[in-house]
Design an enzyme around this catalytic site. Structure first.
Site, PDB file in Angstrom:
ATOM      1  CE1 TYR A   1      -4.136  -2.486   5.420  1.00  0.00           C
ATOM      2  CE2 TYR A   1      -3.206  -0.309   4.998  1.00  0.00           C
ATOM      3  CZ  TYR A   1      -3.758  -1.488   4.530  1.00  0.00           C
ATOM      4  OH  TYR A   1      -3.937  -1.657   3.180  1.00  0.00           O
TER       5      TYR A   1
ATOM      6  CB  SER B   1      -0.855   0.008   1.273  1.00  0.00           C
ATOM      7  OG  SER B   1      -1.487   1.244   1.447  1.00  0.00           O
TER       8      SER B   1
HETATM    9  P1  NAD Z   1     -11.631  -5.892   0.124  1.00  0.00           P
HETATM   10  O1  NAD Z   1     -12.337  -5.779   1.414  1.00  0.00           O
HETATM   11  O2  NAD Z   1     -12.459  -6.008  -1.089  1.00  0.00           O
HETATM   12  O3  NAD Z   1     -10.624  -7.127   0.127  1.00  0.00           O
HETATM   13  C1  NAD Z   1      -9.997  -7.604   1.272  1.00  0.00           C
HETATM   14  C2  NAD Z   1     -10.287  -9.083   1.332  1.00  0.00           C
HETATM   15  O4  NAD Z   1      -9.449  -9.660   2.330  1.00  0.00           O
HETATM   16  C3  NAD Z   1     -11.694  -9.430   1.737  1.00  0.00           C
HETATM   17  O5  NAD Z   1     -12.548  -9.535   0.625  1.00  0.00           O
HETATM   18  C4  NAD Z   1     -11.522 -10.771   2.434  1.00  0.00           C
HETATM   19  O6  NAD Z   1     -11.900 -11.818   1.578  1.00  0.00           O
HETATM   20  C5  NAD Z   1     -10.038 -10.872   2.684  1.00  0.00           C
HETATM   21  N1  NAD Z   1      -9.766 -11.172   4.084  1.00  0.00           N
HETATM   22  C6  NAD Z   1      -9.703 -10.327   5.130  1.00  0.00           C
HETATM   23  N2  NAD Z   1      -9.449 -11.016   6.259  1.00  0.00           N
HETATM   24  C7  NAD Z   1      -9.346 -12.320   5.900  1.00  0.00           C
HETATM   25  C8  NAD Z   1      -9.086 -13.525   6.608  1.00  0.00           C
HETATM   26  N3  NAD Z   1      -8.864 -13.522   7.932  1.00  0.00           N
HETATM   27  N4  NAD Z   1      -9.083 -14.688   5.923  1.00  0.00           N
HETATM   28  C9  NAD Z   1      -9.318 -14.714   4.589  1.00  0.00           C
HETATM   29  N5  NAD Z   1      -9.549 -13.601   3.869  1.00  0.00           N
HETATM   30  C10 NAD Z   1      -9.568 -12.427   4.523  1.00  0.00           C
HETATM   31  O7  NAD Z   1     -10.668  -4.640   0.048  1.00  0.00           O
HETATM   32  P2  NAD Z   1      -9.452  -4.259  -0.918  1.00  0.00           P
HETATM   33  O8  NAD Z   1      -9.246  -2.821  -0.679  1.00  0.00           O
HETATM   34  O9  NAD Z   1      -9.639  -4.751  -2.274  1.00  0.00           O
HETATM   35  O10 NAD Z   1      -8.229  -4.996  -0.233  1.00  0.00           O
HETATM   36  C11 NAD Z   1      -7.356  -5.856  -0.935  1.00  0.00           C
HETATM   37  C12 NAD Z   1      -5.925  -5.566  -0.553  1.00  0.00           C
HETATM   38  O11 NAD Z   1      -5.569  -4.280  -1.017  1.00  0.00           O
HETATM   39  C13 NAD Z   1      -5.637  -5.580   0.943  1.00  0.00           C
HETATM   40  O12 NAD Z   1      -4.417  -6.260   1.176  1.00  0.00           O
HETATM   41  C14 NAD Z   1      -5.490  -4.113   1.266  1.00  0.00           C
HETATM   42  O13 NAD Z   1      -4.655  -3.918   2.374  1.00  0.00           O
HETATM   43  C15 NAD Z   1      -4.866  -3.609  -0.010  1.00  0.00           C
HETATM   44  N6  NAD Z   1      -4.976  -2.183  -0.236  1.00  0.00           N
HETATM   45  C16 NAD Z   1      -6.195  -1.591  -0.380  1.00  0.00           C
HETATM   46  C17 NAD Z   1      -6.254  -0.219  -0.589  1.00  0.00           C
HETATM   47  C18 NAD Z   1      -7.568   0.486  -0.742  1.00  0.00           C
HETATM   48  O14 NAD Z   1      -7.586   1.723  -0.722  1.00  0.00           O
HETATM   49  N7  NAD Z   1      -8.677  -0.194  -0.918  1.00  0.00           N
HETATM   50  C19 NAD Z   1      -5.088   0.540  -0.648  1.00  0.00           C
HETATM   51  C20 NAD Z   1      -3.875  -0.104  -0.496  1.00  0.00           C
HETATM   52  C21 NAD Z   1      -3.817  -1.455  -0.293  1.00  0.00           C
END
Ligand code: NAD
Ligand code: MG
Length: 298
Positions: free
Chosen positions: A203, A190
């Site tokens: 985080y 991130s």
């Molecule tokens: P999202 O909520 O759609 O995806 C996160 C997913 O993580 C969930 O759908 C869930 O299936 C999974 N998850 C969480 N805890 C879990 C567990 N204990 N066991 C199994 N699965 C689990 O949100 P997203 O934003 O698409 O997140 C995806 C990745 O992107 C993450 O690693 C997040 O840190 C990273 N990220 C997101 C952003 C943002 O702004 N959305 C920015 C930087 C990084």
């Protein structure tokens, strides 16, 4: 969402800009309930055979960035296993249907990655179903904003570190036992890894850990013909953000702080995962690719 990924246009206006409405959901949340809905490539991503015949595991593949990655991998010709939490079945079903509609094999393997046995078995079972494992996209993650360090509870610190770091190490250990030369591991850090927000004291360090893990592992396994790279998103419109990843009061302006002035969409991340998964990036390893609307990852 319009299918306009391949049309020359002003990227600052390509997708919804703030303000968003406040819309709390309980963790882990559903894509189905986002207002406006996000673009994961359902209508917009067109494949061109870049991952033909590959076998891929995508964690967090039900929603957000992982969903976009699963759709793109399938449209590029890969069979895909998705992992997610059981409460996310409604989102996962749609992704499974989309992978199948792309003419590829799709397998749903729900379960909690914080449980070491499940995490390790997931990778083994995925490889068994797929008949091998060429690509592992580690996208699952947990994020919960807390304004003051005094309010940060041990339970939350454990949840964040176990999901984001422990599970990544366990699953990667198993994946490396199964991958052929040419295999690709893609982690998800991130902008928070290098530019941490004051409210993400647990985080942000997990994302810094992912970055360091990626760089260290890439150098360890490069001689074995395995590449390991990292995607570092900026603010992206997903359930993670509205379920407490951001304080609700920040949701209306989500993404406004970027030079582009808007949040990213999941489909704007997936082309990076496709590139890093494909043989086209054969000389790229230990790298971090940002997609941040202009915020500096560096
Ligand atoms: P999202 O909520 O759609 O995806 C996160 C997913 O993580 C969930 O759908 C869930 O299936 C999974 N998850 C969480 N805890 C879990 C567990 N204990 N066991 C199994 N699965 C689990 O949100 P997203 O934003 O698409 O997140 C995806 C990745 O992107 C993450 O690693 C997040 O840190 C990273 N990220 C997101 C952003 C943002 O702004 N959305 C920015 C930087 C990084
Ligand atoms: Mg989800």
């Amino acid at each position: 969402m319009p299918s306009n990924l391949y049309t020359l246009q002003d990227p600052t206006k390509q997708y919804p800009t703030p303000k968003f409405q406040k819309q709390p959901q309980r963790v882990p949340g559903l894509d189905k309930k986002l207002k406006p809905l996000a673009d994961h490539g359902e209508e917009s991503y067109h494949g061109s055979g870049r991952l033909k015949g590959r076998k891929a595991l995508v964690t967090g593949g039900d929603s957000g960035i992982g969903r976009a990655v699963a759709i793109a991998f399938a449209r590029e010709g890969a069979d895909v296993v998705i992992n997610y939490l059981p409460s996310e079945e409604a989102d996962a079903k749609e992704v499974i249907a989309l992978i199948k509609a792309a003419g590829r094999k799709a397998y749903a393997m729900p379960g909690d990655l914080r449980k070491e046995k499940f995490a390790r078995d997931l990778v083994k079972k995925a490889a068994k179903k797929l008949g091998g494992l060429d690509i592992y996209a580690a996208v699952a993650g947990h994020q919960h904003a807390v304004e003051k360090i005094a309010d940060l509870k041990t339970k939350q610190i454990e949840e964040t570190f176990e999901t984001n770091v422990y599970a990544l190490i366990w699953t990667t250990q198993e994946a490396l036992k199964l991958m052929p030369k040419g295999g690709s591991i893609i982690t998800t850090a991130s902008i928070q890894a290098t530019h941490p927000s004051p409210s993400l004291l647990d985080y942000a360090p997990t994302k810094a850990a992912i970055l360091a893990f990626t760089r260290a592992l890439a150098r360890q396994v490069a001689p074995d013909g395995i590449r390991v790279n990292c995607v570092a998103p900026g603010p992206v419109w997903t359930p993670l953000q509205v379920t407490g990843g951001q304080p609700q009061k920040k949701i209306p302006e989500f993404g406004a702080e970027t030079p582009m002035g808007r949040a990213g969409q999941p489909v704007e991340m997936s082309p990076l995962y496709v590139l890093l998964a494909s043989q086209e990036s054969s000389y790229v390893t230990g790298e971090v690719y940002g997609a941040t609307g202009g915020l500096e990852v560096g």
